[in-house]
Design an enzyme around this catalytic site. Sequence first.
Site, PDB file in Angstrom:
ATOM      1  N   THR A  39     -25.411 -27.292 -37.566  1.00 31.48           N
ATOM      2  CA  THR A  39     -26.773 -27.750 -37.384  1.00 31.48           C
ATOM      3  C   THR A  39     -27.369 -27.631 -38.880  1.00 31.48           C
ATOM      4  OG1 THR A  39     -26.903 -26.709 -35.108  1.00 31.48           O
ATOM      5  CG2 THR A  39     -28.862 -27.358 -36.159  1.00 31.48           C
ATOM      6  N   TRP A  40     -27.153 -26.347 -39.373  1.00 32.56           N
ATOM      7  CA  TRP A  40     -27.581 -26.147 -40.976  1.00 32.56           C
ATOM      8  C   TRP A  40     -26.887 -27.176 -41.878  1.00 32.56           C
ATOM      9  CZ3 TRP A  40     -26.344 -21.114 -43.881  1.00 32.56           C
ATOM     10  CH2 TRP A  40     -27.257 -21.048 -45.181  1.00 32.56           C
TER      11      TRP A  40
ATOM     12  N   SER B 137     -21.828 -16.064 -31.089  1.00 33.64           N
ATOM     13  CA  SER B 137     -22.764 -17.258 -31.260  1.00 33.64           C
ATOM     14  C   SER B 137     -22.406 -18.241 -29.863  1.00 33.64           C
ATOM     15  CB  SER B 137     -22.518 -17.927 -32.336  1.00 33.64           C
ATOM     16  OG  SER B 137     -23.713 -18.961 -32.523  1.00 33.64           O
TER      17      SER B 137
ATOM     18  N   HIS C 141     -16.586 -32.213 -34.739  1.00 29.35           N
ATOM     19  CA  HIS C 141     -15.709 -31.016 -34.542  1.00 29.35           C
ATOM     20  C   HIS C 141     -14.354 -31.383 -34.323  1.00 29.35           C
ATOM     21  CE1 HIS C 141     -19.581 -28.749 -33.893  1.00 29.35           C
ATOM     22  NE2 HIS C 141     -19.944 -29.278 -32.654  1.00 29.35           N
TER      23      HIS C 141
END
Length: 316
Positions: A69-70, A155, A129
Amino acid sequence: MDSPHDDGFASEMAELPLETRYPPFALRQYAGFWLPERTLARGLPAARDRFAPRPDDVLLASFPKSGTTWLKALAFATARRAAHPPSAHDHPLRQRNPHDCVPFLGIGFALDKDVELEALPSPRVLATHLPFSLLPTGRSRVVYVCRDPKDVLVSCWLFTRKVSESVGVDAESFSLREAMELFCAGRCMYGPQWLHVAEYWEASRRAAGEVLFLRYEEMLRDPVGSLRTMAEFMGCAFSPEEEERGVARAIVELCSLDKLKKVEANRKGRTAAGIKADAYFRKGVAGDWSSHMTPEMGKMVDEAVEDGLQGSGFSF
Ligand code: A3P
């Protein structure tokens, strides 16, 4: 077994080894990796057959929960800074989740979302991914982010519990120990994690101009330096004049966890894929695994990863 290029592949998927214990999706082992069934049956073939790569595409690659996301936010803000200066109050990242600014190649197709990849302006920023060995051919530059496997595992486990209801699965009873055992066996989404990382690392050593290998922990330590490296690799380095105006710093600030967490779409909304957007933003630190796992569990993960990496030349 046909390759995913072939029409008959979806039906033949039933022959592949199956893993159903790691929620929320059933996984199948293909080419050494455990992939969600829908990605394998539809996303991968679509990414290979319908994706028309452009020479200036930038593909952001990661194992889930490694900082995707970052990376999406940083790469999008950097590539689009002429049209959307980071200071703009209506910047897309102040209105939308980073996952709705940078589409996933493969997953979008797998979710039946009509990803209008052709309509995106160049240079396109896309994400995946998929392991390096399963990427569509003909792509150009790839930016990969890797992260400490123990933080990835924790996470991922927390994220899974938070979002499983979005896809109609109850993950409440899925314990961290169970997640750890499956992770250590490589039997998690896109796993084994170490093999995913090692493939990209190897590729970055073979062709440094094609694959940039970043580490989440290093990005946390030096976000502006990491961003400069990434911008240069993407072919849009910050000019001396931009440096003087503090553009790189402004992008890092715009994409910081604190700032993104406050965006209304990230606090209250769902992504286009239907996932609760706030689930993508948690602590964003290195070493938080030790708040959830015992040292003994940490050691088990380290040993599994070290075992898996033997002979690869890579270490975390
Ligand atoms: P934690 O759960 O350890 O906090 P992904 O984006 O690949 O799904 O990874 C999610 C992880 O990245 C989460 O880690 C999340 O908090 C962290 N993250 C999300 N946005 C971030 C940002 N802007 N800066 C740093 N970390 C971020």
